[in-house]
Design a protein around this motif. Structure first.
Motif, PDB file in Angstrom:
ATOM      1  N   GLU A 278       0.823  -1.202   0.000  1.00  0.00           N
ATOM      2  CA  GLU A 278       0.000   0.000   0.000  1.00  0.00           C
ATOM      3  C   GLU A 278       0.862   1.259   0.000  1.00  0.00           C
ATOM      4  O   GLU A 278       0.557   2.221  -0.732  1.00  0.00           O
ATOM      5  N   GLU A 279       1.902   1.262   0.799  1.00  0.00           N
ATOM      6  CA  GLU A 279       2.759   2.443   0.874  1.00  0.00           C
ATOM      7  C   GLU A 279       3.534   2.653  -0.413  1.00  0.00           C
ATOM      8  O   GLU A 279       3.745   3.797  -0.850  1.00  0.00           O
TER       9      GLU A 279
ATOM     10  N   TYR B 282       8.577  -8.198  -4.133  1.00  0.00           N
ATOM     11  CA  TYR B 282       7.420  -7.994  -3.269  1.00  0.00           C
ATOM     12  C   TYR B 282       6.101  -8.297  -3.982  1.00  0.00           C
ATOM     13  O   TYR B 282       5.035  -8.133  -3.397  1.00  0.00           O
ATOM     14  N   GLY B 283       6.182  -8.715  -5.233  1.00  0.00           N
ATOM     15  CA  GLY B 283       4.971  -8.975  -5.994  1.00  0.00           C
ATOM     16  C   GLY B 283       4.205  -7.718  -6.319  1.00  0.00           C
ATOM     17  O   GLY B 283       2.976  -7.733  -6.433  1.00  0.00           O
ATOM     18  N   ILE B 284       4.903  -6.596  -6.495  1.00  0.00           N
ATOM     19  CA  ILE B 284       4.276  -5.298  -6.771  1.00  0.00           C
ATOM     20  C   ILE B 284       4.296  -5.038  -8.274  1.00  0.00           C
ATOM     21  O   ILE B 284       5.290  -5.316  -8.965  1.00  0.00           O
ATOM     22  N   LYS B 285       3.177  -4.490  -8.780  1.00  0.00           N
ATOM     23  CA  LYS B 285       3.102  -4.120 -10.194  1.00  0.00           C
ATOM     24  C   LYS B 285       3.819  -2.792 -10.398  1.00  0.00           C
ATOM     25  O   LYS B 285       3.358  -1.747  -9.935  1.00  0.00           O
ATOM     26  N   ALA B 286       4.945  -2.846 -11.090  1.00  0.00           N
ATOM     27  CA  ALA B 286       5.772  -1.641 -11.264  1.00  0.00           C
ATOM     28  C   ALA B 286       5.022  -0.540 -11.996  1.00  0.00           C
ATOM     29  O   ALA B 286       5.193   0.652 -11.699  1.00  0.00           O
TER      30      ALA B 286
ATOM     31  N   GLY C 163      -5.742  -1.677  -4.791  1.00  0.00           N
ATOM     32  CA  GLY C 163      -5.968  -3.078  -4.434  1.00  0.00           C
ATOM     33  C   GLY C 163      -6.826  -3.772  -5.469  1.00  0.00           C
ATOM     34  O   GLY C 163      -7.598  -3.141  -6.197  1.00  0.00           O
ATOM     35  N   ARG C 164      -6.684  -5.083  -5.501  1.00  0.00           N
ATOM     36  CA  ARG C 164      -7.364  -5.875  -6.524  1.00  0.00           C
ATOM     37  C   ARG C 164      -8.884  -5.782  -6.435  1.00  0.00           C
ATOM     38  O   ARG C 164      -9.591  -5.827  -7.439  1.00  0.00           O
ATOM     39  N   PHE C 165      -9.434  -5.627  -5.220  1.00  0.00           N
ATOM     40  CA  PHE C 165     -10.873  -5.690  -5.037  1.00  0.00           C
ATOM     41  C   PHE C 165     -11.469  -4.353  -4.598  1.00  0.00           C
ATOM     42  O   PHE C 165     -12.559  -4.327  -4.033  1.00  0.00           O
TER      43      PHE C 165
ATOM     44  N   ARG D 272     -13.317  -1.994   1.539  1.00  0.00           N
ATOM     45  CA  ARG D 272     -12.858  -2.307   0.182  1.00  0.00           C
ATOM     46  C   ARG D 272     -11.339  -2.300   0.094  1.00  0.00           C
ATOM     47  O   ARG D 272     -10.734  -3.118  -0.613  1.00  0.00           O
ATOM     48  N   LEU D 273     -10.693  -1.393   0.812  1.00  0.00           N
ATOM     49  CA  LEU D 273      -9.238  -1.380   0.828  1.00  0.00           C
ATOM     50  C   LEU D 273      -8.655  -2.599   1.541  1.00  0.00           C
ATOM     51  O   LEU D 273      -7.510  -2.993   1.283  1.00  0.00           O
TER      52      LEU D 273
END
Length: 872
Positions: free
Chosen positions: A381-382, A468-472, A488-490, A770-771
């Motif tokens: 998130e950060e 970290y599995g983060i989308k660049a 977030g995905r949802f 939702r977050l």
């Protein structure tokens, strides 16, 4: 790069070190009857008046009494089998021969007490229990860290006059002075003796014979006896006797166990019937599977439970790694440390390892994993807000630490309640939660803060979002004034849709559960279809004397040959046999004392017990022949036929035919329901103190709805389940609280976030949910995957318990995601309405002249000081 290498090296080394050192703690666990062999005690019920028969209700009454005594003794898993009209078999697993011997005595102990002086000739210094112990219970208290058995006295003066003073006089008359002024030894005749079933005509303390020695319940020196301040209670030190400061820790532990055992015996009370111990079977196989392979070298058994545990670890780690990548390595090492520390403490306090303990171990390990996943989620998130890895780590570790602390506190709350109030069946789960939380406060929090700092502060990977599995592409460039676009995905999902309909559904489920449980309770039936171990077996008992012609070695009169002379509907009785076709039977000897004129003689009886396939009673009609060559076939009731066949060879033999009815009766549904209710109340109180009353109320309602749904599932389906399946209600309360902690923390974050300052209160709650959905779904996935793995791979006997926990996890997510927003908002609105209520104000009384005179005039100095300060 060096920090990344250090991170991987430390995590690997910790996991390897734990793996090397975990074998011994696993071997030292203390399994209960589910996972180790136990013993079986056999008792026979008789009426105290030999001229009367045993009433029909006697078997149920004694079985219920033994059930209570099993729980009092602290046995976590046991079976009580009722056979025929007068036989009871109890089965359990304990750790030492001493424990087995004590339990065997306790189950049929008949406490008719008499207290007197050791001097046999003194017939006046004797009191029955009702004179000084009427309606009192003994207890254990500690004096200088040593256990005393405390006996309240209903007539202290009578006890002093008739017992203590007489003992003093005898000691003064017969004592031999000690050397160098030391206290004289207590003479045996001055000993105070508490007898059980004392017979003044046959029992002697100074010269015990026959079964007299077994009647001496307690003997003590009146000089070491402790009195309370009011002289209404006496305390007797638990053996060994002596000065307490000389005892070792192991001696004090042994004395404490003895003290509690003696207190339980004293409180047992008299029995309405004569319950005679017949014999025991020394080896009784585990009801689930063995965890330890015993042999020349003890080792961990390759059990289904072990295979399920390894598979669950692999599956949950793979799922977590695919989502959050490299931080999961921290979860592996912290989880390993937590499990090892928890097992070490668990073994040290000698708690039995049960199915509930396995579930507790699953939760403890998953909390260690969840702590890292929460951190990874906060870190993402950060980063998606545009922060660097270093800044993101600082914020993520701070937020995840408080969430993990809430998890650990909730675990302790549930664990403490279960340990002290749920009974021995849930002691394993409770101990795991308590010790896991204590160990986790170090092994999780400190370990994570160090390991994850190494990963986040590695300069060579500051832009390597993949670890970290983060989308660049979703990370904003703040220097280019880009705004956050990924939440977030949802985030676009609206989980609160149809909230009123969902609330109505879960309210109806809760109401239906309460109604059904009340109805079942009202008709004295368990609401669940409990597993009954009806073996479709009938046992036939032959009790014969030592010199009887009926014995297994007889070529013509063995019990098996007698049974082969009987047929039912033209078919021979089918005796249970082993794989080689040999009849399975039990043979035991019992020695008892019988009165012959004025003397007590030891008499030995032999029991032969055979098992028949099918359920038969004494009144079933059978056909039989007096010998294999006899052409005459007679028809009689089963018992009469057996007696006719036995009497020509031994007219004193005792025969009984008993259908086996065995039921698993631990733990009690009422206890688990009470603990679940107390847990949801206290966890809701804790969350109210942490996050506000509205959120505590929401947690209460959600926990109640989830637990009710789990219970209703098993009530309606009527699946045959073991009683511990109701543990799912407690798991539901625990997991709902975990999910709510995450959402409640997110609500606090959203309220202080500038980009959401224009939203209404209800919208704050919806955005927070939702977050949080991505993290909620992931945690639910790993918890559910672990319990589902155990459901599929663990032994089928206890699969329903893991199904119950799996169902609790799924329903908890549904209830939390569908109801939390509306419940919090509704609770806040209700508080707002209450705050608007104004109570009528009372009119202030006018001050009297005297009160005005007593009131000193206020000085003008403060105003002057303010004036000067302003001008300055």
């Amino acid at each position: 790069m060096r920090r990344l290498i250090a991170y991987i090296t430390m995590a690997t080394a910790l996991v390897f070190g734990v793996a090397v050192n975990s074998l011994q703690p696993l071997k030292n666990i203390i399994p209960n009857l589910e996972y180790q062999s136990g013993r079986e005690f056999v008792y026979r019920i008789e009426e105290k008046d030999e001229d009367q028969g045993v009433p029909e209700e006697a078997l149920d009454e004694v079985a219920e009494l033994m059930d209570k005594r099993m729980q009092t003794y602290g046995v976590s898993e046991y079976n009580i089998a009722k056979e025929g009209d007068n036989i009871i078999r109890t089965t359990t697993a304990l750790q030492t021969d001493r424990d087995y011997n004590r339990l065997q005595v306790f189950l049929n102990y008949n406490a008719n007490f008499t207290i007197k002086i050791g001097d046999d000739d003194n017939t006046e210094a004797i009191l029955p229990a009702e004179d000084i112990f009427d309606g009192v219970n003994a207890r254990v208290e500690f004096r200088r860290a040593y256990p005393f058995i405390i006996f309240p006295l209903t007539n202290p003066e009578l006890f002093k006059t008739n017992i203590v003073n007489v003992a003093q006089d005898i000691q003064a008359e017969l004592e031999t002075p000690g050397e160098d002024g030391a206290q004289a030894d207590l003479v045996k005749a001055a000993t105070i003796v508490l007898w059980s079933d004392y017979d003044p005509d046959a029992d002697s303390y100074l010269n015990p014979q026959g079964k007299t020695a077994g009647k001496i319940f307690l003997e003590f020196d009146y000089r070491s006896m402790w009195w309370d301040e009011d002289h209404t209670e006496i305390g007797v030190i638990s053996s060994p006797q002596g000065e307490t400061q000389d005892f070792t820790t192991s001696q004090i532990r042994e004395a404490t166990e003895t003290a509690f055992y003696m207190a339980n015996l004293f409180n047992a009370g008299p029995l309405d019937y004569k319950v005679e111990f017949l014999f025991q079977n020394a080896v009784y196989g585990p009801t689930v599977e063995p965890l330890i392979t015993l042999g020349n070298r003890d080792s961990i058994a390759l059990s289904a439970t072990l295979f399920a545990a390894i598979s669950a670890i692999i599956i949950t780690l793979i799922i977590s790694f695919l989502i959050y990548r490299l931080p999961v390595l921290t979860a592996l090492s912290s989880g390993a440390l937590t499990l090892l520390g928890t097992l070490l403490i668990f073994n040290a306090v000698l708690v039995e390892f049960t199915t509930s303990a396995i579930i507790g171990l699953i939760i403890v390990s998953l909390v260690a994993l969840a702590s890292v996943l929460i951190y990874a989620s906060k870190f993402r998130e950060e980063v998606y807000r545009g922060r660097t890895f270093k800044k993101a780590h600082q914020e993520a570790i701070r937020r995840s630490t408080f969430i993990t602390l809430d998890f650990l506190v909730i675990m302790i709350i549930v664990g403490v309640l279960g340990y002290f109030f749920a009974g021995a069946a849930l002691a394993g789960l409770s101990a795991m939660l308590i010790f896991g939380a204590i160990v986790g406060s170090v092994s999780i929090l400190l370990h994570n803060s160090l390991m994850l700092w190494l990963l986040a502060n590695n300069t060579s990977t500051q832009k390597n979002y993949k670890i970290y599995g983060i989308k660049a592409e979703e990370v904003p460039n703040l220097l280019a004034e880009e705004k956050q676009t990924y939440f977030g995905r949802f985030f676009a999902h609206n989980p609160s849709a149809k909230a009123k309909l969902n609330l109505g559904v879960f309210s109806a489920i809760s109401l239906a559960t309460i109604v059904l449980i009340s109805v079942f309770s009202g008709i004295n039936r368990n609401p669940f279809n409990l597993v009954k171990y009806d073996q479709d077996v009938t046992r036939v008992y032959f009790q014969v004397s030592e010199n009887s012609d009926i014995n297994i070695s007889s070529p013509t009169n063995s019990p098996l040959q007698i049974l082969e002379l009987i047929t039912i509907d033209g078919e021979p009785l089918e005796v249970v046999k082993d794989e080689e076709g040999t009849a399975i039977y039990e043979t035991h000897e019992m020695t008892t004392f019988e009165t012959d004129l004025e003397d007590e003689l030891a008499v030995t009886y032999t029991f032969y017990v055979y098992m028949l396939k099918g359920n038969f009673s004494n009144d079933d009609f059978v056909e039989y022949k007096l010998s294999p060559d006899d052409a005459t076939v007679s028809t009689e009731r089963f018992l009469d036929a057996l007696l006719n066949l036995v009497e020509p060879h031994d007219d004193k033999a005792v025969i009984s035919i008993n259908t086996v009815m065995k039921e698993a009766i631990t733990p009690r549904f009422e206890r688990i329901s009470l603990i679940a209710l107390l847990s949801l109340v206290l966890t809701s109180v804790y969350l109210s103190l942490r996050y506000g009353l509205s959120r505590g109320v929401a947690n209460f309602v959600e926990s109640l709805a989830t637990a009710s749904t789990v219970l209703l599932f098993f009530i309606v389906t009527r699946i045959a389940v073991p009683p511990i399946v109701t543990l799912g209600a407690l798991i539901a309360v625990l997991f709902v609280s975990f999910l709510n902690v995450i959402v409640f923390n997110k609500i606090n974050d959203v309220k202080t976030d500038q980009q959401y300052r224009e939203l209404t209160r209800r919208e704050h709650y919806e955005v927070s949910l939702r977050l949080s959905l991505s993290l909620l779904y992931v945690l639910t996935l790993i918890f559910a995957a672990a319990f589902l793995t155990f459901t599929l791979l663990a032994p089928l006997v206890v699969s329903a318990v893991y199904v119950s926990s799996f169902l609790a996890i799924i329903v908890a997510l549904l209830v939390q995601s569908k109801l939390s927003t509306m419940l919090i908002a509704s609770s806040v609105n209700a508080q707002g309405r209450l705050s608007k209520i104004r109570l009528p104000r009372t009119k202030k009384r006018k001050e009297s002249d005297k009160q005005k005179q007593r009131t000193s005039p206020r000085s003008s100095e403060p105003e002057e000081a303010i004036y000067i300060g302003i001008n300055d």
